[in-house]
Design a protein around this motif. Structure first.
Motif, mmCIF file in Angstrom:
data_model
loop_
_atom_site.group_PDB
_atom_site.id
_atom_site.type_symbol
_atom_site.label_atom_id
_atom_site.label_comp_id
_atom_site.label_asym_id
_atom_site.label_seq_id
_atom_site.Cartn_x
_atom_site.Cartn_y
_atom_site.Cartn_z
ATOM 1 N N GLY A 126 4.729 -9.280 5.102
ATOM 2 C CA GLY A 126 3.360 -9.419 4.615
ATOM 3 C C GLY A 126 3.299 -9.132 3.128
ATOM 4 O O GLY A 126 3.999 -9.744 2.335
ATOM 5 N N LYS A 127 2.490 -8.145 2.737
ATOM 6 C CA LYS A 127 2.352 -7.790 1.322
ATOM 7 C C LYS A 127 3.283 -6.644 0.933
ATOM 8 O O LYS A 127 3.297 -6.220 -0.212
ATOM 9 N N THR A 128 4.061 -6.156 1.883
ATOM 10 C CA THR A 128 4.954 -5.021 1.643
ATOM 11 C C THR A 128 6.362 -5.510 1.339
ATOM 12 O O THR A 128 6.882 -6.368 2.031
ATOM 13 N N VAL A 129 6.974 -4.937 0.300
ATOM 14 C CA VAL A 129 8.352 -5.271 -0.062
ATOM 15 C C VAL A 129 9.178 -3.988 -0.027
ATOM 16 O O VAL A 129 8.757 -2.961 -0.572
ATOM 17 N N ILE A 130 10.335 -4.056 0.609
ATOM 18 C CA ILE A 130 11.204 -2.891 0.804
ATOM 19 C C ILE A 130 12.588 -3.249 0.297
ATOM 20 O O ILE A 130 13.031 -4.393 0.451
ATOM 21 N N GLU A 131 13.301 -2.283 -0.281
ATOM 22 C CA GLU A 131 14.653 -2.510 -0.766
ATOM 23 C C GLU A 131 15.553 -1.353 -0.360
ATOM 24 O O GLU A 131 15.103 -0.219 -0.251
ATOM 25 N N LEU A 132 16.839 -1.660 -0.162
ATOM 26 C CA LEU A 132 17.867 -0.635 0.039
ATOM 27 C C LEU A 132 18.407 -0.262 -1.344
ATOM 28 O O LEU A 132 18.702 -1.129 -2.151
ATOM 29 N N ARG A 133 18.524 1.045 -1.604
ATOM 30 C CA ARG A 133 19.034 1.503 -2.904
ATOM 31 C C ARG A 133 20.010 2.649 -2.715
ATOM 32 O O ARG A 133 20.028 3.306 -1.685
ATOM 33 N N LYS A 134 20.819 2.861 -3.758
ATOM 34 C CA LYS A 134 21.774 3.977 -3.744
ATOM 35 C C LYS A 134 21.083 5.268 -4.083
ATOM 36 O O LYS A 134 20.076 5.325 -4.685
ATOM 37 N N ILE B 38 8.224 3.480 9.475
ATOM 38 C CA ILE B 38 7.341 3.163 8.351
ATOM 39 C C ILE B 38 6.157 2.393 8.927
ATOM 40 O O ILE B 38 6.304 1.270 9.399
ATOM 41 N N VAL B 39 4.988 3.031 8.924
ATOM 42 C CA VAL B 39 3.773 2.418 9.479
ATOM 43 C C VAL B 39 3.117 1.592 8.376
ATOM 44 O O VAL B 39 2.722 2.125 7.342
ATOM 45 N N LEU B 40 3.050 0.277 8.599
ATOM 46 C CA LEU B 40 2.502 -0.647 7.603
ATOM 47 C C LEU B 40 1.024 -0.896 7.865
ATOM 48 O O LEU B 40 0.650 -1.324 8.954
ATOM 49 N N ASP B 41 0.194 -0.621 6.877
ATOM 50 C CA ASP B 41 -1.233 -0.919 6.964
ATOM 51 C C ASP B 41 -1.438 -2.277 6.306
ATOM 52 O O ASP B 41 -1.918 -2.366 5.186
ATOM 53 N N ASP B 42 -1.019 -3.318 7.015
ATOM 54 C CA ASP B 42 -0.992 -4.669 6.453
ATOM 55 C C ASP B 42 -1.451 -5.642 7.533
ATOM 56 O O ASP B 42 -0.926 -5.629 8.646
ATOM 57 N N ASP B 43 -2.428 -6.478 7.208
ATOM 58 C CA ASP B 43 -2.944 -7.441 8.185
ATOM 59 C C ASP B 43 -1.889 -8.460 8.604
ATOM 60 O O ASP B 43 -2.012 -9.080 9.650
ATOM 61 N N TYR B 44 -0.856 -8.648 7.799
ATOM 62 C CA TYR B 44 0.165 -9.647 8.092
ATOM 63 C C TYR B 44 1.365 -9.075 8.838
ATOM 64 O O TYR B 44 2.338 -9.777 9.089
ATOM 65 N N ALA B 45 1.327 -7.794 9.180
ATOM 66 C CA ALA B 45 2.428 -7.147 9.906
ATOM 67 C C ALA B 45 2.067 -7.039 11.383
ATOM 68 O O ALA B 45 0.911 -6.808 11.740
ATOM 69 N N SER B 46 3.058 -7.206 12.242
ATOM 70 C CA SER B 46 2.874 -7.049 13.682
ATOM 71 C C SER B 46 3.057 -5.575 14.048
ATOM 72 O O SER B 46 3.531 -4.773 13.243
ATOM 73 N N THR C 222 0.814 -1.219 0.000
ATOM 74 C CA THR C 222 0.000 0.000 0.000
ATOM 75 C C THR C 222 0.848 1.271 0.000
ATOM 76 O O THR C 222 0.371 2.324 -0.392
ATOM 77 N N LEU C 223 2.094 1.187 0.435
ATOM 78 C CA LEU C 223 2.975 2.363 0.497
ATOM 79 C C LEU C 223 3.954 2.430 -0.668
ATOM 80 O O LEU C 223 5.004 3.075 -0.557
ATOM 81 N N THR C 224 3.664 1.775 -1.788
ATOM 82 C CA THR C 224 4.570 1.740 -2.936
ATOM 83 C C THR C 224 5.013 3.150 -3.319
ATOM 84 O O THR C 224 4.201 4.051 -3.417
ATOM 85 N N GLY C 225 6.336 3.299 -3.481
ATOM 86 C CA GLY C 225 6.899 4.595 -3.844
ATOM 87 C C GLY C 225 7.427 5.394 -2.662
ATOM 88 O O GLY C 225 8.134 6.371 -2.849
ATOM 89 N N THR C 226 7.091 4.989 -1.448
ATOM 90 C CA THR C 226 7.583 5.696 -0.263
ATOM 91 C C THR C 226 9.086 5.505 -0.138
ATOM 92 O O THR C 226 9.598 4.406 -0.307
ATOM 93 N N THR C 227 9.797 6.592 0.154
ATOM 94 C CA THR C 227 11.248 6.553 0.286
ATOM 95 C C THR C 227 11.645 7.148 1.627
ATOM 96 O O THR C 227 11.107 8.180 2.033
ATOM 97 N N VAL C 228 12.581 6.485 2.313
ATOM 98 C CA VAL C 228 13.122 6.987 3.578
ATOM 99 C C VAL C 228 14.628 7.128 3.409
ATOM 100 O O VAL C 228 15.300 6.173 3.019
#
Length: 173
Positions: free
Chosen positions: A165-173, A110-118, A87-93
């Motif tokens: 859950g349904k959220t995927v995060i990556e480290l980038r340059k 990063i607040v995840l609005d995901d039923d599979y996240a604790s 749901t947060l696709t495109g968010t950058t920190v």
């Protein structure tokens, strides 16, 4: 077969059936209300340590939160954390040497609005060498790095997907 043996077998079967029902209810209860119990425990710890703020008690030790003052950033070091799916696709920190918390709790970075996240699902922090580490914080559904479930704090390769859950995060340059 005697009447006594038949009655004992019926009572034993009934006891096993009730035991199964009780265990099933406890599992459902822990899935539904497990995160609230954790938050209450954190609040009690905050009251017990009256002089210490709660946030400081939950964060990593100072040597893990910041890079040493004399060190320079490595050439291929990541500079940002990007949400690529969910749901947060495109968010950058921006990565500035601080601990990043991930979860449904309102005080997470990063607040995840995901039923599979604790509530407090995972954290990402730099080590002394400037490498970033991901750690699962005892979540119910787990944290995955490149399709591998994390059981210990693990270094994150540049561009490797971290799935919560349904959220995927990556480290980038």
């Amino acid at each position: 077969m005697s009447e006594l043996t038949l009655t004992v077998m019926r009572l034993g079967f009934l006891a096993v059936l009730w035991l199964f029902v009780i265990v099933a209810v406890q599992v459902i209860r822990s899935d539904l209300f497990g995160t609230r119990v954790t938050q209450r425990g954190a609040q009690r710890a905050g009251r017990r340590d009256a002089g210490r703020p709660q946030a400081a008690a939950r964060q990593a030790p100072p040597q893990q939160r910041q890079q040493p003052a004399g060190s320079r950033q490595r050439r291929n070091a990541p500079t940002k954390l990007v949400v690529t799916e969910g749901t947060l696709t495109g968010t950058t920190v921006a990565l500035q040497g601080q601990t990043i918390t991930l979860g449904r709790a309102h005080d997470s970075t990063i607040v995840l609005d995901d039923d599979y996240a604790s509530s407090r699902h995972a954290r990402i922090y730099p080590d002394r060498d400037g490498q970033w580490i991901v750690e699962d914080l005892g979540s119910t559904n787990g944290t995955y790095l490149d399709r591998t479930r994390l059981t210990t704090p693990t270094p994150i390769p540049l561009g490797a997907p971290i799935r919560i859950g349904k959220t995927v995060i990556e480290l980038r340059k």
